[in-house]
Scaffold this motif. Sequence first.
Motif, PDB file in Angstrom:
ATOM      1  N   PRO A 219       0.839  -1.218   0.000  1.00 10.62           N
ATOM      2  CA  PRO A 219       0.000   0.000   0.000  1.00 10.62           C
ATOM      3  C   PRO A 219       0.863   1.252   0.000  1.00 10.62           C
TER       4      PRO A 219
ATOM      5  N   ARG B  35      -4.619   5.019  -0.585  1.00 15.89           N
ATOM      6  CA  ARG B  35      -3.447   4.220  -0.933  1.00 15.89           C
ATOM      7  C   ARG B  35      -3.573   3.693  -2.363  1.00 15.89           C
TER       8      ARG B  35
ATOM      9  N   GLU C 257      -5.669  -2.632  -1.338  1.00 14.54           N
ATOM     10  CA  GLU C 257      -6.314  -1.380  -0.953  1.00 14.54           C
ATOM     11  C   GLU C 257      -6.496  -0.447  -2.149  1.00 14.54           C
ATOM     12  N   GLY C 258      -5.570  -0.509  -3.086  1.00 14.03           N
ATOM     13  CA  GLY C 258      -5.649   0.355  -4.260  1.00 14.03           C
ATOM     14  C   GLY C 258      -6.912   0.086  -5.069  1.00 14.03           C
TER      15      GLY C 258
ATOM     16  N   SER D 253      -1.405  -2.736  -3.866  1.00 16.25           N
ATOM     17  CA  SER D 253      -1.963  -3.716  -2.924  1.00 16.25           C
ATOM     18  C   SER D 253      -3.476  -3.883  -3.180  1.00 16.25           C
TER      19      SER D 253
END
Length: 486
Positions: free
Chosen positions: A453, A464, A469-470, A467
Amino acid sequence: MSDIVDGLTIPTSLYIGGTWRSSSDSSTFPVVDPATGETITEVANGTAEDALACVDAAELAAPVWAATSPRERSTILLRAFSLMIEKKQQLAELIVRENGKAMADALGEVQYSAEFFRWYAEEAVRIPGEITDSPSGQNKILVLRQPMGIALLITPWNFPAAMATRKIGPALAAGCTAILKPASETPLTALAIGQILEDAGVPPGVVNILPSRASGTVANAILHDPRVRKLSFTGSTEVGRTLLAVAADQVISCSMELGGNAPLVVCADADLEVAVEGAMVAKMRNGGQACTAANRIYVHRSIADEFSRRLAERMAGLNVGSGLDTAVDVGPLVNLESVAKVEQLVDDAVQRGATTVTGGARPDSPGYFYQPTVLTDVDPQSQILEEEIFGPIAPVVAFDTDDEAIEMANGTIYGLVAYVFTQDLARGLRISERLEAGMIGLNRGLISDAAAPFGGVKQSGLGREGSHEGLLEYTEPKYIALDWSE
Ligand code: NAP
């Protein structure tokens, strides 16, 4: 189309709804080679009218793309990864031509960029959802992740490929359609990637590319269109603040990757070889023109002289010149203003008592070059410690205690990344916990990884990239309350 690089198709027009076309007023702008100052080619200059045509195209493509199976989206992204790797050498050459960075840096960037397509090809088929019991026991809580919708992606010039794929990859994996506005200094790499996406089978309108010198005008037009739901911006904190204010009008979701002012802390017990090598990587990737660049080097007083001596030796040994020459380590800065800014920051530090151990001037050659420079005895009030340098300058400041180093490191509005060097892992982790940064390089000068991230705290950004999260940044959770009890 341009034939700047043999074997690579480089469009020079706008890419809207799957068609390459000139701008509505037929205007163009020049792209300059920073190693020579000469114009490489002209590129179509998008207008507000073109910007709205991009939104129309993205809207038309949106329902079909959102309904595509995750596997299909994944396969297309994987094909784009393979095509980028196939064209690695040519893409790297193009990056060197318009951005100036050294060939090794450009090759590294193409690999890193392609990895975002591979990573998000893998993530596209793993979009999470959840189902839980309500605490009352009266119903279930079902959460779906749906694509946010049309996304405006704005990228900087310092990583013209990676900053584009780091946004396009997750946007497409999530099922969003996108409009990419690349930096005016480096639009060609983005356009070449557009061609690769078309070749990989991305349907018309799913990705639209809008080079434009009128960046404020086109961004305003797009962000005031209620069909647009997402802004992902990478660039300076200054422009980020402006865009957050514009996006507020339509309450658009914003992901912001902004400026940095990274501290690099070398403790008394650090392995000096590792620390110098780490500082070289953290400082000199892209000739110092990276948001992750070590901007302030804090070294324990007991080893500061020896560290500075070794760092200066390494910096003085770097070969400066055109990035097309593979023997070159450091290319030019991106433009004349950048050179002027670096000169001014060095002058200010020297006037306040800093010692120039190596470098400290422009070499006597055409192009936008500046010598790799090490400054010691830098006054803590110097401008060079407060602003992003964005050039090959390493200012070294001595400290006496860890607390003092942490206080100085945190004394900035930025919080993107920090680096720590120590042979005591527990100490390194304690310092890492206290540093105000979204990312820490512990005994490492390189932190970028498609699987990690990437992002900052404080005024270095929101959200972020990379990862899993993106990908979530391009989705909205939808909660459905349901009850299937008898
Ligand atoms: P910039 O001046 O902020 O420009 C970034 C992008 O925004 C460019 O495409 C630019 O277009 C556009 N832009 C400029 N003014 C605008 C406006 N009023 N409205 C809409 N768009 C606008 O940054 P840069 O000089 O290209 O890049 C260097 C900065 O990026 C540094 O601060 C660096 O730290 C940051 N950066 C951050 C990350 C990260 O992940 N945190 C990564 C890389 C770079 P034009 O080129 O047409 O002006």
